[in-house]
Design a protein around this motif. Structure first.
Motif, PDB file in Angstrom:
ATOM      1  N   LEU A   1       4.095   5.629   0.801  1.00  0.00           N
ATOM      2  CA  LEU A   1       2.823   4.913   0.919  1.00  0.00           C
ATOM      3  C   LEU A   1       2.101   4.872  -0.428  1.00  0.00           C
ATOM      4  O   LEU A   1       1.600   3.818  -0.852  1.00  0.00           O
ATOM      5  CB  LEU A   1       1.926   5.584   1.966  1.00  0.00           C
ATOM      6  CG  LEU A   1       2.441   5.712   3.396  1.00  0.00           C
ATOM      7  CD1 LEU A   1       1.318   6.241   4.299  1.00  0.00           C
ATOM      8  CD2 LEU A   1       2.979   4.403   3.929  1.00  0.00           C
ATOM      9  N   ASP A   2       2.038   6.010  -1.087  1.00  0.00           N
ATOM     10  CA  ASP A   2       1.344   6.080  -2.382  1.00  0.00           C
ATOM     11  C   ASP A   2       2.003   5.154  -3.404  1.00  0.00           C
ATOM     12  O   ASP A   2       1.308   4.462  -4.176  1.00  0.00           O
ATOM     13  CB  ASP A   2       1.342   7.514  -2.905  1.00  0.00           C
ATOM     14  CG  ASP A   2       0.469   8.441  -2.087  1.00  0.00           C
ATOM     15  OD1 ASP A   2      -0.430   7.941  -1.376  1.00  0.00           O
ATOM     16  OD2 ASP A   2       0.682   9.665  -2.152  1.00  0.00           O
ATOM     17  N   ASP A   3       3.337   5.132  -3.423  1.00  0.00           N
ATOM     18  CA  ASP A   3       4.043   4.291  -4.382  1.00  0.00           C
ATOM     19  C   ASP A   3       3.786   2.812  -4.105  1.00  0.00           C
ATOM     20  O   ASP A   3       3.592   2.011  -5.044  1.00  0.00           O
ATOM     21  CB  ASP A   3       5.546   4.568  -4.333  1.00  0.00           C
ATOM     22  CG  ASP A   3       5.915   5.920  -4.939  1.00  0.00           C
ATOM     23  OD1 ASP A   3       5.062   6.513  -5.627  1.00  0.00           O
ATOM     24  OD2 ASP A   3       7.050   6.372  -4.708  1.00  0.00           O
ATOM     25  N   ALA A   4       3.792   2.426  -2.843  1.00  0.00           N
ATOM     26  CA  ALA A   4       3.561   1.020  -2.487  1.00  0.00           C
ATOM     27  C   ALA A   4       2.165   0.576  -2.909  1.00  0.00           C
ATOM     28  O   ALA A   4       1.986  -0.529  -3.440  1.00  0.00           O
ATOM     29  CB  ALA A   4       3.750   0.817  -0.987  1.00  0.00           C
ATOM     30  N   VAL A   5       1.179   1.429  -2.696  1.00  0.00           N
ATOM     31  CA  VAL A   5      -0.178   1.106  -3.122  1.00  0.00           C
ATOM     32  C   VAL A   5      -0.256   1.065  -4.646  1.00  0.00           C
ATOM     33  O   VAL A   5      -0.849   0.153  -5.242  1.00  0.00           O
ATOM     34  CB  VAL A   5      -1.185   2.116  -2.535  1.00  0.00           C
ATOM     35  CG1 VAL A   5      -2.567   1.944  -3.168  1.00  0.00           C
ATOM     36  CG2 VAL A   5      -1.272   1.955  -1.018  1.00  0.00           C
ATOM     37  N   GLY A   6       0.351   2.050  -5.291  1.00  0.00           N
ATOM     38  CA  GLY A   6       0.310   2.104  -6.748  1.00  0.00           C
ATOM     39  C   GLY A   6       0.979   0.914  -7.415  1.00  0.00           C
ATOM     40  O   GLY A   6       0.559   0.481  -8.492  1.00  0.00           O
TER      41      GLY A   6
ATOM     42  N   GLY B   1       0.979  -2.061  -6.223  1.00  0.00           N
ATOM     43  CA  GLY B   1       0.288  -3.284  -5.855  1.00  0.00           C
ATOM     44  C   GLY B   1       0.926  -4.053  -4.722  1.00  0.00           C
ATOM     45  O   GLY B   1       0.601  -5.226  -4.494  1.00  0.00           O
ATOM     46  N   MET B   2       1.808  -3.396  -3.955  1.00  0.00           N
ATOM     47  CA  MET B   2       2.440  -4.066  -2.822  1.00  0.00           C
ATOM     48  C   MET B   2       1.434  -4.352  -1.724  1.00  0.00           C
ATOM     49  O   MET B   2       1.511  -5.375  -1.039  1.00  0.00           O
ATOM     50  CB  MET B   2       3.581  -3.182  -2.278  1.00  0.00           C
ATOM     51  CG  MET B   2       4.435  -3.838  -1.207  1.00  0.00           C
ATOM     52  SD  MET B   2       5.741  -2.718  -0.597  1.00  0.00           S
ATOM     53  CE  MET B   2       6.748  -2.521  -2.064  1.00  0.00           C
ATOM     54  N   THR B   3       0.469  -3.464  -1.559  1.00  0.00           N
ATOM     55  CA  THR B   3      -0.579  -3.599  -0.552  1.00  0.00           C
ATOM     56  C   THR B   3      -1.767  -2.743  -0.980  1.00  0.00           C
ATOM     57  O   THR B   3      -1.572  -1.697  -1.620  1.00  0.00           O
ATOM     58  CB  THR B   3      -0.084  -3.152   0.840  1.00  0.00           C
ATOM     59  OG1 THR B   3      -1.165  -3.223   1.788  1.00  0.00           O
ATOM     60  CG2 THR B   3       0.453  -1.735   0.820  1.00  0.00           C
TER      61      THR B   3
ATOM     62  N   ASN C   1      -2.706  -3.896   4.970  1.00  0.00           N
ATOM     63  CA  ASN C   1      -3.467  -5.143   4.824  1.00  0.00           C
ATOM     64  C   ASN C   1      -2.969  -5.879   3.588  1.00  0.00           C
ATOM     65  O   ASN C   1      -3.722  -6.208   2.684  1.00  0.00           O
ATOM     66  CB  ASN C   1      -4.971  -4.886   4.762  1.00  0.00           C
ATOM     67  CG  ASN C   1      -5.386  -3.960   3.626  1.00  0.00           C
ATOM     68  OD1 ASN C   1      -4.590  -3.161   3.138  1.00  0.00           O
ATOM     69  ND2 ASN C   1      -6.646  -4.056   3.213  1.00  0.00           N
ATOM     70  N   ARG C   2      -1.695  -6.185   3.589  1.00  0.00           N
ATOM     71  CA  ARG C   2      -1.044  -6.764   2.414  1.00  0.00           C
ATOM     72  C   ARG C   2      -1.612  -8.146   2.074  1.00  0.00           C
ATOM     73  O   ARG C   2      -1.362  -8.660   0.983  1.00  0.00           O
ATOM     74  CB  ARG C   2       0.463  -6.831   2.637  1.00  0.00           C
ATOM     75  CG  ARG C   2       0.910  -7.766   3.775  1.00  0.00           C
ATOM     76  CD  ARG C   2       1.594  -8.985   3.230  1.00  0.00           C
ATOM     77  NE  ARG C   2       1.758 -10.024   4.240  1.00  0.00           N
ATOM     78  CZ  ARG C   2       2.011 -11.288   3.933  1.00  0.00           C
ATOM     79  NH1 ARG C   2       2.105 -11.670   2.680  1.00  0.00           N
ATOM     80  NH2 ARG C   2       2.141 -12.183   4.883  1.00  0.00           N
TER      81      ARG C   2
ATOM     82  N   GLY D   1       2.246 -14.058  -2.505  1.00  0.00           N
ATOM     83  CA  GLY D   1       2.935 -13.188  -3.449  1.00  0.00           C
ATOM     84  C   GLY D   1       3.041 -11.734  -3.065  1.00  0.00           C
ATOM     85  O   GLY D   1       3.400 -10.906  -3.896  1.00  0.00           O
ATOM     86  N   THR D   2       2.734 -11.388  -1.812  1.00  0.00           N
ATOM     87  CA  THR D   2       2.849  -9.991  -1.393  1.00  0.00           C
ATOM     88  C   THR D   2       3.817  -9.885  -0.221  1.00  0.00           C
ATOM     89  O   THR D   2       3.846 -10.740   0.650  1.00  0.00           O
ATOM     90  CB  THR D   2       1.487  -9.417  -0.976  1.00  0.00           C
ATOM     91  OG1 THR D   2       0.925 -10.231   0.065  1.00  0.00           O
ATOM     92  CG2 THR D   2       0.532  -9.377  -2.154  1.00  0.00           C
ATOM     93  N   ASP D   3       4.606  -8.815  -0.199  1.00  0.00           N
ATOM     94  CA  ASP D   3       5.600  -8.622   0.850  1.00  0.00           C
ATOM     95  C   ASP D   3       5.822  -7.122   1.019  1.00  0.00           C
ATOM     96  O   ASP D   3       6.164  -6.426   0.060  1.00  0.00           O
ATOM     97  CB  ASP D   3       6.913  -9.316   0.466  1.00  0.00           C
ATOM     98  CG  ASP D   3       7.970  -9.204   1.559  1.00  0.00           C
ATOM     99  OD1 ASP D   3       7.653  -8.719   2.654  1.00  0.00           O
ATOM    100  OD2 ASP D   3       9.121  -9.597   1.295  1.00  0.00           O
TER     101      ASP D   3
END
Length: 370
Positions: free
Chosen positions: A11-16, A18-20, A345-346, A353-355
């Motif tokens: 989760l932290d990596d995805a937020v970091g 910019g995925m979501t 909330n991507r 441009g978000t997935d």
């Protein structure tokens, strides 16, 4: 590595990266729920799409409400099955037999719609298109919106192909409302949320201040969408629709997933409950089912996708679940005795441009491996 730590890192990596802007995860292994994990910001951008000052940003936490988007559909299917349980609806009766507006002529003959059944609608085999563009037109009231929706013509003959359709689910909603004389919101609450004790965690009317924001500048002209349904069709239909409209916490969706895994005996008799698990394509499409299943890569029950490995993960061939456009998903697997929920909330601040498919797959595979 400990599973909880591994999931938190994902989760932290995805937020970091910019995925979501935010993500919340809940999972259950062998009936035991893990701690609900969260990362990122439920509200990061203002109505203009510009990042807010630090003091105005809102962090996500385990109690944050997310727009479930199409994760609403399994709840809708369960409500319809409850009406079938009570003898008010028949899954294999033509919809037009009970809802004459469904077969209203539009752009020529609509004879094919006379053959569409409720089962077709709930399994995306009706031949209806995926979306309804009527929300782009002036709609003075919900009745006008429903009339427009129900006049949408088929793009294929019923039972000849699989085509994911929000129009189909909202047509089923219109049928249920017509037969019962009750609003869809009330039906879902009475038939699903109340019996499963989900009312505190799943709702059509969340507190916006506790919601993850979605789009800034939506196509239907809203500046900052937060606490109201993101989907334009559902919004035009009053916010509570069968294709989208529910908001939920991760723990609430997990309890729903676990209820499905357990067969919900208090809510549906066995044969009806099994429709949520049984692949319906062969029975509805005959020889065309194989090609359809190959094309989409998974099966379809009444309300749930089966073994959609692209986001469920490589070991999830027997899983049932659903995903949503805003970045939400859940799956449940009877054989492996697990359920996984991921809410993001991507689409904040924009849908472009978000997935989060890689995150969904990574989270699910971590739980399967554990």
């Amino acid at each position: 590595m400990d599973l909880t730590r591994q999931l938190q890192d994902l989760l932290d990596d995805a937020v970091g990266q910019g995925m979501t802007p935010s993500a919340v995860c809940a999972a259950s292994l062998d009936g035991e729920a893990l701690p609900v994990l969260s990362a990122g910001l439920a509200l990061r951008f203002g109505a203009d799409g510009v990042p807010l000052p630090a003091e105005e940003r809102v962090p996500a936490d385990p109690q944050t409400w997310y727009d479930l988007a199409s994760v609403t559909k399994p709840f809708s299917a369960l409500a319809v099955l409850a009406l079938a349980r009570d003898g008010l609806l028949d899954l294999d009766e033509p919809v037009a037999a009970r809802l004459s507006a469904f077969a209203a002529p539009y752009r020529g003959s609509e004879a094919g719609k006379q053959r569409v059944t409720l089962r077709h609608l709930l399994t995306h085999t009706s031949g209806l298109p995926g979306t309804w563009d009527g929300w782009r037109e002036p709609l003075p009231d919900r009745q006008t919106a429903l009339a427009s929706l129900l006049s949408v013509p088929l793009v294929a003959e019923p039972g000849t192909g699989f085509s994911y359709s929000c129009v189909g689910y909202n047509s089923a909603m219109a049928l249920a409302e017509s037969v019962t004389g009750m609003a869809w919101r009330t039906l879902v609450e009475l038939l699903v949320l109340d019996p499963l004790a989900l009312g505190g965690d799943i709702t059509f009317q969340p507190d916006p201040g506790h919601c993850a924001a979605t789009e800034c500048g939506s196509p239907d002209g809203r500046a900052l969408v937060r606490g109201e349904v993101h989907d334009e069709s559902a919004y035009a239909l009053g916010g509570a629709a069968a294709n989208a409209g529910l908001f939920g916490t991760a723990s609430g969706v997990l309890r729903f997933a676990e209820a499905l895994r357990g067969g919900i005996p208090a809510l549906l008799p066995g044969p009806l409950a099994e429709l949520l698990w049984e692949d319906q394509l062969d029975g509805l499409m005959g020889s065309a089912a194989g090609a359809a299943r190959t094309g989409v890569g998974y099966g379809q029950s009444v309300g749930l996708r089966i073994g959609q490995l692209g986001w469920m993960g490589g070991e999830a061939a027997d899983a049932r679940g659903h995903n949503g456009f805003t970045g939400t998903s859940f799956l449940t697997d009877r054989g492996r005795r697990l359920s996984v929920v991921l809410l993001t909330n991507r689409v904040h601040p924009t849908r472009d441009g978000t997935d989060v498919t890689p995150l969904r797959k990574a989270v699910n595979e971590a739980v399967y491996t554990a």
